[in-house]
Design an enzyme around this catalytic site. Structure first.
Site, PDB file in Angstrom:
ATOM      1  N   GLU A  36      81.240 -72.257  96.991  1.00  0.00           N
ATOM      2  CA  GLU A  36      80.908 -73.438  96.184  1.00  0.00           C
ATOM      3  C   GLU A  36      82.084 -74.416  96.153  1.00  0.00           C
ATOM      4  O   GLU A  36      81.889 -75.627  96.038  1.00  0.00           O
ATOM      5  CB  GLU A  36      80.535 -72.970  94.773  1.00  0.00           C
ATOM      6  CG  GLU A  36      79.615 -73.882  94.014  1.00  0.00           C
ATOM      7  CD  GLU A  36      78.240 -74.080  94.637  1.00  0.00           C
ATOM      8  OE1 GLU A  36      77.818 -73.257  95.482  1.00  0.00           O
ATOM      9  OE2 GLU A  36      77.594 -75.089  94.301  1.00  0.00           O
ATOM     10  N   GLU A  52      75.514 -79.262 101.020  1.00  0.00           N
ATOM     11  CA  GLU A  52      75.146 -78.160 101.916  1.00  0.00           C
ATOM     12  C   GLU A  52      75.982 -78.210 103.192  1.00  0.00           C
ATOM     13  O   GLU A  52      76.303 -77.180 103.777  1.00  0.00           O
ATOM     14  CB  GLU A  52      73.650 -78.188 102.255  1.00  0.00           C
ATOM     15  CG  GLU A  52      72.711 -78.089 101.046  1.00  0.00           C
ATOM     16  CD  GLU A  52      72.979 -76.890 100.139  1.00  0.00           C
ATOM     17  OE1 GLU A  52      73.515 -75.876 100.636  1.00  0.00           O
ATOM     18  OE2 GLU A  52      72.682 -76.982  98.933  1.00  0.00           O
TER      19      GLU A  52
END
Lengths: 493, 493
Positions: free
Chosen positions: A288, A259
């Site tokens: 991502e 994250e």
């Protein structure tokens, strides 16, 4: 007209910022009795955003500015808004409303279906969601494949043709690699990892690593949640969340770093783009690529732990003390086919994605039916991973995406891996990455990512960004090479 | 029309809920770099609320419903909206905007002025703020005293005439009492309280007491902040904040109980009033009566600690172990004239309020000038409390209220004390309060407050509520009797 347009974008961004805070709070802090009324607020604010983005005023600004404005940010914002306007306004209002209600209902049915492991509960909802998505794809239009229209939502410019080609190459290589690993005589003891590690100590380590990555705590914070995420409220407030499992520290540590990678992207978008739609990551796949880069390429590397193992041991309980670095390194990189995607290792993860990709593509193209999903899912698991789920709970019911109507989203995860490997290949030419990782001072890496990727926000489309950095289009061979090299060494194959 | 009106109120409430979350976050969680852009969001959402409350549509609904609707909630909401509409729409738009900017500028100047102890920095801003408030009072109108118009904002129905009367009575009694206490030979050792008490332990105790008060953690949470507050986001989400001083636990414990009293009020408003303007406390004074009731009347009582001292000792550090209950009780009730209002004891607190009341009333009525405030302040401190501030930092510059343009607010604090004493007097006829406090099960007390006060929200005006419960108007003698009884015993006078 530019001034008025930018003001409208600011209004929209104000609603989005309020909503982002509500989402963050909903997943980290809200007491349970507050949820019902808060959901109404979410509906209300979302509707305001929808109204702005499909307004006649917006259309007027778009048409007046997208080609002619001398200001690049205005021009590109107008183009971005045009895409949004087209996508939203092509769906009749009534259908859009029905779909939103269906989504919300379907998500809660999914929860129940998953708990009971009963696909039949979800099936009628999925059938409707698939039908809507096919219809939307037709409204939006596409060149060759209906699925392309959906893919475009998450990864603009990506096509089924390109995905088929690269995924088939990657799948072949990965399945071969997994087979070899299964036959390897190297044994890894994952139980080493499953020792008690108090939450506050995990938090301390997570925070330290975030700092070292260059995550700015003056422009963010770390909180606990159930399903971890990063969220940008504004450029000075990009928050990370994580989940602590006191019996397996890997969830929190690698989750936080993952994250944190997303958050670094959002923290380092050029300030010039603030309060415009360009001020966010350019696609799910590129996003991502940032999280996976830090999680896997960096923090699951041998060099990373050569530097950080002392820090780890200084924070971890004494029971970790006897574990040697080489065993630790292997344990955090164990390859083992498993049922659940989000628990999969770096190597088998992409195979999980391909199963979902193939199934959703076939659904949208009328090649399979919703009712056949459980059986097809299990068959593919057996084909690609050599294991067969014994219940739909650990099979087709595990992910929320389809029940939320998100078809075309899954490929982003695998694309992220491939993009990351391609970026890494170029970064290694510019920087002595291994030494940097060993030294534990990631500033140069963070700067490289910001210079080449982060700062642009949505000014560059994903494939444009890839081309600018690597000179190539999507090329899976870098990911394959990276995985082969890493895992041949670990598994002695 | 009722349906449309209730929908408009829901929209307004949605904006207010989003804003409330933003304020809570701003004071508890936000990273510093997020503040600037968040302030724009606050401005944007506040403007939306302003637009709704002064819209022609709103005016139409008010006129159509305030007298004729068969639905009491609709009728009273319309009347509430009418007050808001009148107050806001009587101020010309341009002036309102200038005033908002002045407020915001002035608050930041106040911070600097306070730090430097330099009143002259703030003086020109205060002069403008006073001028605006005088002008607003004229726009709004009043019967006898210009100050009444301002008072009305915070305490509808309250008048200068009534305040003058009760305050003069209370002041006489309190100053006499304080003088007697100063001459008492009872010595209290406040250093007993100033021992290290770790934050997490203070938090544990605070949470336990909140639970015992009947605060519902499924509909709220406790967080840390700098200037503690309670805030209602919706009826299922009413949050408490507190501040921890590890060298003086009293700040957090009594502060939490105080804010918990505010929160209990908001948590127990009738669900029927949700998403209407009636769903909040009816005035600042009644709100303060709830927080002060729990903080002082309950949690600074002897009975309270008879029950809770064991719990306290089980959580507090060992260094508290030797303190006897009777010394502890005295130490938390020490009376000592001091400079800073928010650090004042229960007895001298009202005197601090009266000083502010007299000065702001005189300002609004052109009897004194802003430039004379520091000297007048210090003189009154000497007259009422027998001490004279040596700097404006511990004098006229200590409170934010005036620099935020809040004239007419301060009396609420003293009114809260008086209301609380009046309510307590009646409650004692209905309930065996001392036994309940000793037993530590406050359900019956909470229920009494909810039945008589909380549930009504803004359906009853403050003096109406007071009359319904006590059969009387504002009567300061209950507060005086309570204080005399309590402190005569403590100080042996």
């Amino acid at each position: 007209m530019e001034k008025e347009f930018l003001q409208l974008l600011k209004d929209q961004s104000a609603y989005e910022e309020a909503l982002a805070l509500i989402f963050w709070d909903l997943r980290t802090k809200i007491p349970k009795n507050g949820v019902d009324q808060r959901s109404e607020v979410i509906g209300f604010l979302s509707q305001k955003i929808h109204q702005i983005s499909t307004s006649d005023q917006m259309k007027k600004y778009i048409d007046g500015l997208k080609n002619t404005s001398q200001n690049e940010i205005v021009r590109k914002s107008a183009l971005d808004c045009e895409e949004e306007y087209e996508r939203k306004s092509k769906i009749p209002d009534e259908e859009y409303k029905e779909y939103i209600m269906l989504q919300s209902k379907s998500e809660s049915v999914w929860q129940e279906a998953r708990e009971k492991g009963d696909f039949s509960l979800l099936q009628p909802y999925l059938e409707q969601l698939v039908a809507y998505n096919k219809k939307f794809a037709e409204y939006w239009g596409y060149e060759k494949n209906r699925y392309d229209a959906l893919l475009h939502t998450y990864e603009p410019g990506m096509t089924t043709e390109l995905l088929d080609q690269v995924f088939s190459e990657v799948r072949k290589e990965l399945t071969t690699l997994v087979e070899k690993i299964n036959q390897s005589n190297v044994t890894i003891d994952p139980s080493l990892m499953k020792q008690h590690f108090p939450k506050d100590k995990q938090e301390q380590f997570s925070q330290e690593i975030l700092k070292r990555m260059g995550y700015d705590f003056n422009a963010g914070r770390l909180d606990e949640t159930i399903h971890p995420f990063a969220i940008s409220l504004n450029q000075g407030d990009v928050r990370v969340t994580t989940r602590y499992d006191e019996e397996d520290f890997r969830m929190a540590i690698f989750g936080t770093i993952h994250e944190g990678g997303h958050a670094l992207y959002e923290q380092n978008i050029s300030k010039d783009l603030a309060q415009t739609p360009l001020s966010s990551g350019t696609s799910m796949g590129i996003h991502e690529s940032q999280s996976l880069f830090w999680e896997n390429f960096i923090s699951r590397s041998e060099e990373f732990w050569e530097n950080h193992y002392d820090l780890f041991k200084s924070i971890a309980p004494k029971s970790f003390e006897h574990i040697e670095l080489k065993d630790f390194y292997k344990a955090i990189n164990e390859v083992k086919p498993s049922y659940i995607r989000i628990e999969a290792d770096e190597l088998t993860y992409c195979l999980h994605i391909m199963i979902r990709y193939e199934l959703e593509k076939a659904l949208i193209n009328d090649e399979i039916e919703v009712k056949d999903l459980p059986e097809l899912w299990n068959q593919k698991m057996e084909d690609y991973l050599g294991i067969r789920p014994t219940s739909d709970k650990e099979g087709v019911l595990q992910d929320i995406h389809w029940s939320a109507g998100n078809f075309g989203y899954f490929p982003s995860y695998a694309l992220g891996y491939m993009y990351a490997a391609q970026f890494y290949h170029v970064m290694k030419k510019d920087l002595d990455v291994n030494t940097i990782i060993k030294d534990g001072n990631f500033v140069a890496i963070k700067e490289w990512l910001s210079t080449h990727i982060h700062q642009y926000g949505r000014k560059k489309k994903p494939l444009e960004l890839l081309k600018d950095i690597t000179g190539e289009s999507l090329e899976p061979r870098y990911l394959v090479a990276y995985l082969k090299e890493k895992y041949s060494k670990i598994y002695n194959i």
